[in-house]
Enzyme design. Structure first.
Site, PDB file in Angstrom:
ATOM      1  N   SER A 148     -28.743  24.715 -78.606  1.00  0.00           N
ATOM      2  CA  SER A 148     -28.175  24.577 -80.411  1.00  0.00           C
ATOM      3  C   SER A 148     -30.001  25.189 -81.131  1.00  0.00           C
ATOM      4  O   SER A 148     -30.525  25.503 -80.623  1.00  0.00           O
ATOM      5  CB  SER A 148     -28.022  24.185 -81.436  1.00  0.00           C
ATOM      6  OG  SER A 148     -27.708  24.464 -82.242  1.00  0.00           O
ATOM      7  N   ASP A 225     -17.147  28.480 -78.259  1.00  0.00           N
ATOM      8  CA  ASP A 225     -18.579  28.571 -79.803  1.00  0.00           C
ATOM      9  C   ASP A 225     -17.651  28.295 -80.992  1.00  0.00           C
ATOM     10  O   ASP A 225     -18.011  29.172 -80.866  1.00  0.00           O
ATOM     11  CB  ASP A 225     -19.821  27.882 -79.129  1.00  0.00           C
ATOM     12  CG  ASP A 225     -20.878  27.796 -80.047  1.00  0.00           C
ATOM     13  OD1 ASP A 225     -20.850  27.409 -81.061  1.00  0.00           O
ATOM     14  OD2 ASP A 225     -21.817  26.846 -78.985  1.00  0.00           O
ATOM     15  N   HIS A 258     -18.976  23.522 -78.645  1.00  0.00           N
ATOM     16  CA  HIS A 258     -20.499  23.401 -79.110  1.00  0.00           C
ATOM     17  C   HIS A 258     -20.926  21.597 -78.844  1.00  0.00           C
ATOM     18  O   HIS A 258     -22.148  21.727 -79.461  1.00  0.00           O
ATOM     19  CB  HIS A 258     -21.337  23.671 -80.410  1.00  0.00           C
ATOM     20  CG  HIS A 258     -22.364  24.120 -80.889  1.00  0.00           C
ATOM     21  ND1 HIS A 258     -23.133  25.207 -79.980  1.00  0.00           N
ATOM     22  CD2 HIS A 258     -23.196  23.727 -81.713  1.00  0.00           C
ATOM     23  CE1 HIS A 258     -24.405  25.591 -80.467  1.00  0.00           C
ATOM     24  NE2 HIS A 258     -24.928  24.409 -81.354  1.00  0.00           N
TER      25      HIS A 258
END
Length: 279
Positions: A148, A225, A258
């Site tokens: 991320s 996600d 995620h």
């Protein structure tokens, strides 16, 4: 150079350790973790840097990613820095996506952040120097990965330091912070309103500016996600790589989100990707 062992424990024949030191770059005490494989008892081993995402510390990947078993097999040292400066005297913000835990791997220019938020220099200069001094790390064989915000950090750091890092991968990276809410907020706050300065920390802009590398880039992205469309936008980096002629393997996985359930599923593939290029 201050350096202190917090804890060390045997793990898959190697050692999982936590450490702290006083950072001159960040003006505060910093923690980081290092997994040293059993091969490090006999000589210097290749290094893989893992940069974590928003709200994370040096502990998240160390505990949740499950990299130690395969890293031990492959002889990889895995280093997990914290994601921002820390301490009561370090400025902060009430939001989760700015301030402490959200350093974005940039060198801040704006007050009050510039005094402490120099995460790019910390990760690329000060911490590697400490690691070289304290651990059996082969600094001629370094790879970098991240998740991320940390994926953004890994991609931009690699693209700006092509002679330093020999391998690169990312999990669900923010590929263009210039074009997403997380990035626009962070870059405005740390660097100011001039978008020209932002391009130096945007993987798509860096690929367009500097062109392709000889190193294959591996990215894994979960299709479940929640941040895929609004924040991550992997198609932008895919387009930038295609225009530049950069070899990119972008894998998209239905059902994965995620979280570290996603990362732990594919971490072995990433470790083997790095080991092959660092051997």
């Amino acid at each position: 150079m201050s350096f202190e062992v917090i804890s060390e424990t045997a793990c898959f024949g190697g050692t999982q350790g936590y450490y702290k030191h006083t950072s001159k770059t960040l003006g505060c005490e910093m923690r980081f973790s290092v997994f040293s494989p059993r091969q490090a008892q006999e000589g210097r081993v290749p290094v893989l840097w893992y940069l974590s995402g928003l709200t994370c510390t040096e502990d998240n990947a160390t505990v949740k990613a499950g990299f130690q078993r395969v890293a031990s097999e492959l002889g990889l040292m895995v280093i997990c820095p914290d994601t921002s400066p820390r301490g009561d005297d370090v400025p902060d913000d009430d939001a989760y996506d700015f301030g402490k835990g959200a350093g974005f791997y940039v060198d801040a220019k704006e007050a009050p952040w510039a005094e402490n938020f120099q995460m790019y220099s910390y990760v690329t200069s000060e911490l590697p120097a400490l690691v070289k001094d304290q651990f059996p790390a082969d600094m001629n064989r370094q790879g970098i990965t991240g998740h991320s915000m940390g994926g953004h950090g890994a991609l931009t750091i690699f693209l700006k330091n092509r002679d330093t890092y020999k391998s690169i991968s990312a999990f669900a990276p923010i590929v263009s912070p210039m074009n997403c809410p997380w990035g626009e907020k962070a870059l405005t706050g740390y660097l100011g309103a001039n978008r020209t300065a932002w391009a130096d920390y945007d993987a798509c802009a860096l690929m367009e500016k500097h062109g392709a590398t000889d190193t294959e880039i591996l990215i894994d992205q979960g299709l479940a996600d929640n941040f895929l469309e609004g924040q991550l936008k992997p198609e932008l980096f895919e387009e930038a790589c295609e225009k530049a002629g950069q070899k990119l393997t972008l894998r998209k996985h239905p059902g994965y989100d995620h979280s570290y359930f996603f990362i732990s599923t594919f971490i072995e593939d990433h470790l083997r990707h790095h080991a092959a290029q660092l051997s």
